[in-house]
Design a protein around this motif. Structure first.
Motif, mmCIF file in Angstrom:
data_model
loop_
_atom_site.group_PDB
_atom_site.id
_atom_site.type_symbol
_atom_site.label_atom_id
_atom_site.label_comp_id
_atom_site.label_asym_id
_atom_site.label_seq_id
_atom_site.Cartn_x
_atom_site.Cartn_y
_atom_site.Cartn_z
ATOM 1 N N ILE A 279 0.845 -1.188 0.000
ATOM 2 C CA ILE A 279 0.000 0.000 0.000
ATOM 3 C C ILE A 279 0.883 1.242 0.000
ATOM 4 O O ILE A 279 2.073 1.173 0.280
ATOM 5 C CB ILE A 279 -0.966 0.034 1.212
ATOM 6 C CG1 ILE A 279 -0.187 0.076 2.539
ATOM 7 C CG2 ILE A 279 -1.908 -1.161 1.189
ATOM 8 C CD1 ILE A 279 -1.069 0.384 3.743
ATOM 9 N N ASP A 280 0.269 2.373 -0.360
ATOM 10 C CA ASP A 280 0.906 3.669 -0.179
ATOM 11 C C ASP A 280 0.713 4.034 1.294
ATOM 12 O O ASP A 280 -0.417 4.158 1.763
ATOM 13 C CB ASP A 280 0.224 4.693 -1.097
ATOM 14 C CG ASP A 280 0.751 6.111 -0.867
ATOM 15 O OD1 ASP A 280 1.568 6.318 0.053
ATOM 16 O OD2 ASP A 280 0.328 7.010 -1.611
ATOM 17 N N MET A 281 1.800 4.196 2.031
ATOM 18 C CA MET A 281 1.692 4.383 3.473
ATOM 19 C C MET A 281 1.091 5.740 3.834
ATOM 20 O O MET A 281 0.740 5.973 4.995
ATOM 21 C CB MET A 281 3.058 4.201 4.146
ATOM 22 C CG MET A 281 3.642 2.798 4.029
ATOM 23 S SD MET A 281 2.553 1.462 4.600
ATOM 24 C CE MET A 281 2.570 1.728 6.378
ATOM 25 N N GLN A 282 0.966 6.644 2.865
ATOM 26 C CA GLN A 282 0.322 7.923 3.199
ATOM 27 C C GLN A 282 -1.184 7.877 2.977
ATOM 28 O O GLN A 282 -1.946 8.371 3.802
ATOM 29 C CB GLN A 282 0.949 9.055 2.385
ATOM 30 C CG GLN A 282 2.357 9.383 2.877
ATOM 31 C CD GLN A 282 2.874 10.711 2.338
ATOM 32 O OE1 GLN A 282 2.121 11.611 2.013
ATOM 33 N NE2 GLN A 282 4.181 10.829 2.257
ATOM 34 N N SER A 283 -1.610 7.274 1.854
ATOM 35 C CA SER A 283 -3.041 7.267 1.546
ATOM 36 C C SER A 283 -3.711 5.951 1.904
ATOM 37 O O SER A 283 -4.934 5.884 2.018
ATOM 38 C CB SER A 283 -3.246 7.521 0.048
ATOM 39 O OG SER A 283 -2.765 6.414 -0.700
ATOM 40 N N SER A 285 -3.795 3.548 -0.118
ATOM 41 C CA SER A 285 -4.197 2.932 -1.386
ATOM 42 C C SER A 285 -3.268 1.784 -1.766
ATOM 43 O O SER A 285 -2.059 1.884 -1.587
ATOM 44 C CB SER A 285 -4.118 3.960 -2.529
ATOM 45 O OG SER A 285 -5.044 4.977 -2.356
#
Lengths: 480, 480
Positions: A279-283, A285
């Motif tokens: 996943i994208d650790m910020q969003s 997603s």
């Protein structure tokens, strides 16, 4: 089907493999795996494994004994014998995208329908690089929920004569798929002798197998139909954020499911599954076509071979919403390692868009183009004296050109792969085709043409009638 | 710069290498290589090689003796020491596209100008994955023909502090480049001690080296500046249509140029060059990102290592006219094998479009994204006990998630590579950005932002004045 006779690209050292080996042994024995099925837990208990509630703490040596019962390679029959496939060794078989609730057709994104399902099935039949339409190519929102597995299986059996995947929503659905397979292939004994379907059993990662999928697994394994035991790992969410940890978890989950398969029916064919990205650790997603997933894929191939098992991984994955540059390079960022690793069963090979939420018509064409190119790239060179074309050099001389050389004239029709989608038009010619002549626009023309040209493969009328009778009867019984 | 510590993907067997080895020995000795330079022919004559007119029939053993004089690895200094590079071994250095007469900016394709040249130079300075702006990033049509090499070299020296390529249009141009290098780097002795430029010497394939490029080669070799001896092979036109024949021709041409370099100045640094793709046999158009070129690239790496030479190959090549899906996957179809083969000097790494006729602004951004992703993918995993995150599994348990686990919290900022161009937005968020939010549209915003944010690297005022004085004086002497 394709045989990958190029070398495997292996990136794990012997030491690294030993660390991973110690890792899954500890995880499977000390943390264990949860099976949300009393039948499954009971089988493990009878086999002497330690149980607490639904958690099974597996003895690694016991697991390896079960794994050893699985065939290293096996055949899966299609109703057209020319489309039968082999799973394992240097064989690679490819199926279309699996599971998207939406479709994209040009600028339009909408709920998938049964018509879309049939269209994609026809496209999968039409493109020779695909060995299978897969299973749930898209989730047809307009078909009744409890009986749509009948519609999908019927479409897969009649609109293609290639291998298909079994429905895994429940044990009931699995029994229906098997019953319909028995109709087409001549009864239970026949399909137990040579399997005719492959079914995807996903882990509810981390370390849990859910009841409905396990019910389906029981049915398929009992019928000798191959199952793909697939840890579903988006690192950061369903697994730790370090790739080695994800690999260890993947081994633990896959081997625990494979052990169950062998307890249900010793010798039942299985595939070591992998669906590994991050996943994208910020969003939050999911991300696809990432460097991390590429590394994971290469490692997975090596790990599966370490255990002597065929494996599933790869595909034309992307996070992109549309078939643009990102979709092109992310798809290849997964597909090229798929070939480097020699994945045996490749789901999501055509049509995947938007993190798997969308089955894209144009993307389907892009991916089949990539598969064709990669098949050529992964065909070993034949290097012998004749291939060196010494005489052509004598003929052409210094600073000349080979366009009209004898060596060229003898080979020009077949010497290079000719892509069907890519443009190498010069600028003037390209402009004359209109400003919209980019890849997506060309792909849109191509899939429509394919559907226009589609011819349904022949099927015995009596068989078709029997299938239809089954679908009608079962739909009524299911209340749809 | 990048060190590729992953394994090399090698596809040639020992037997295959022996056939290729016999092939170039026969070709170089029996058909020979034409050198359109009396100076070059004279050097070969003095060294005892057989000559007919301008054709040199080389003794293979003599060639290998010359090759052995070249360093296996060497450094090239940039005026910012942090940007100096190493050529050879596991080092990979990347430069921008080289040579296009046109540029593409969104929907507009037009003649390249000096402003474009400066823009691309600034972008190359700005993107850390690029080790060099290259040389002729685009051919500035608005700069006077006979003196534009001065403008380009001045831009490369002042707008970047990275390694640059030397002009090779003529011996005169080469001397100017060297003189300007002497100004920046402290004189002839300094640049002979550690070279400061790399120059591309293309073969007029098949088997001919032309006079102007050879004149440039004489200048650069005499000054100890590395040259890339590059067979220019579009199979079907400049070489036979069989890949093994192209490989044999490539060896013959590259080694003949390298032998000359060693005759000019023994020990001068050289790079085994490769530019290998194929034409479409129906239209005659060059094709890029083809399976054949991918295979050729993998073989080239293995061949260069066989001769103990650093090599140049690869890049983000594509035939596509626009930065669409085809551009994305064709670029990666070359760039991924570039990493698998471990190419040491990679030209055309960013901005290549339309078969090299166009330098694309948006494509430049796409390619730098690919380079970043591949650097991550080709970084070996660290696999040890701690990386297995056993405690995280104990903390999270079965069916949980790792988003808030301690192991995740400690690593979430750096655990995964975060792309700057790719979108993994969910559909609603993506739609809110407007329908044009595809990769090319995002790339267009990014390069404009980079130019806005660009800061010129510092340069001593006296040096700058001396460079300017040189350019003004030489332009007048050249009559522009």
């Amino acid at each position: 089907m394709f045989r990958n006779r190029m070398p495997r690209y292996e990136v794990l050292s012997g030491d690294a493999m030993e660390v991973l080996d110690a890792g899954w042994r500890r995880l499977i024995a000390e943390v264990g795996v949860e099976f949300m099925s009393d039948r499954a837990v009971e089988l493990f208990r009878e086999a002497g494994q330690k149980i607490e509630d639904n958690t099974v703490f597996l003895d690694p040596e016991f697991v390896l004994e079960q794994v050893a019962k699985a065939p290293r390679e096996f055949d899966v029959a299609a109703r057209n014998p020319e489309h039968s496939i082999h799973i394992g060794g240097d064989a690679m078989a490819f199926g279309a995208v699996y599971g998207p609730p939406f479709v994209r057709e040009g600028d339009v994104r909408r709920d998938a329908t049964m018509d879309d399902f049939r269209n994609f099935t026809k496209l999968a039949q039409s493109y020779s690089v695909l060995d299978s339409a897969g299973g749930v190519i898209c989730e047809p929102s307009d078909a009744p929920l409890d009986s749509r597995h009948l519609d999908m299986t019927y479409a897969l059996q009649t609109l293609t004569d290639k291998v298909y995947m079994g429905n895994v929503v429940s044990g009931v659905n699995a029994r229906d798929t098997i019953a319909m397979s028995e109709i087409v292939f001549g009864g239970r004994d026949a399909i137990e002798q040579t399997p005719v379907s492959i079914s995807l059993i996903n882990c509810n990662s981390p370390l849990r197998w859910d009841d409905r999928m396990l019910d389906a697994q029981f049915e398929y394994c009992a019928a000798g139909q191959p199952v793909v035991l697939t840890p579903f790992l988006l690192m950061g969410a369903m697994s730790p954020v370090t790739i080695p940890a994800a690999l260890v978890q993947q081994i633990t989950e896959a081997l625990s499911g494979i052990a169950l398969a062998q307890l249900i029916r010793p010798g039942t064919p299985v595939i070591f599954g992998s669906f590994l990205s991050n996943i994208d650790m910020q969003s939050g997603s999911p991300q696809f076509g990432t460097p991390e997933s590429g590394i994971g894929l290469l490692c997975t191939g090596q790990i599966a071979r370490h255990f002597g098992l065929p494996f599933r991984s790869g595909g034309g994955l992307t996070s992109s919403q549309v078939p643009d540059a990102q979709a092109g390079y992310e798809a290849l960022m997964t597909l090229l390692p798929t070939f480097l690793a020699g994945a045996n069963w490749v789901m999501h090979s055509a049509g995947w868009l938007e993190g798997g939420l969308v089955a894209g018509y144009e993307k389907f064409v892009v991916d089949t183009q990539l598969l064709e190119m990669l098949r050529v790239e992964f065909t070993p060179l034949e290097i012998d004296e004749a291939s060196l074309a010494f005489d052509a050099h004598v003929e052409v001389g210094h600073g000349g050109h080979f366009l009209g050389a004898m060596h060229t004239m003898e080979r020009f029709r077949t010497c290079f792969y000719r892509p069907f989608l890519n443009s190498s038009d010069n600028y003037e010619r390209w402009m004359s085709k209109g400003e919209s002549a980019d890849t997506a626009a060309r792909a849109a023309k191509l899939w429509r043409q394919r559907l226009d040209d589609y011819e349904q493969p022949p099927l015995d009328d009596a068989l078709r009638a029997e299938l239809e009778e089954y679908v009608v009867r079962r739909r009524a019984e299911l209340g749809d």
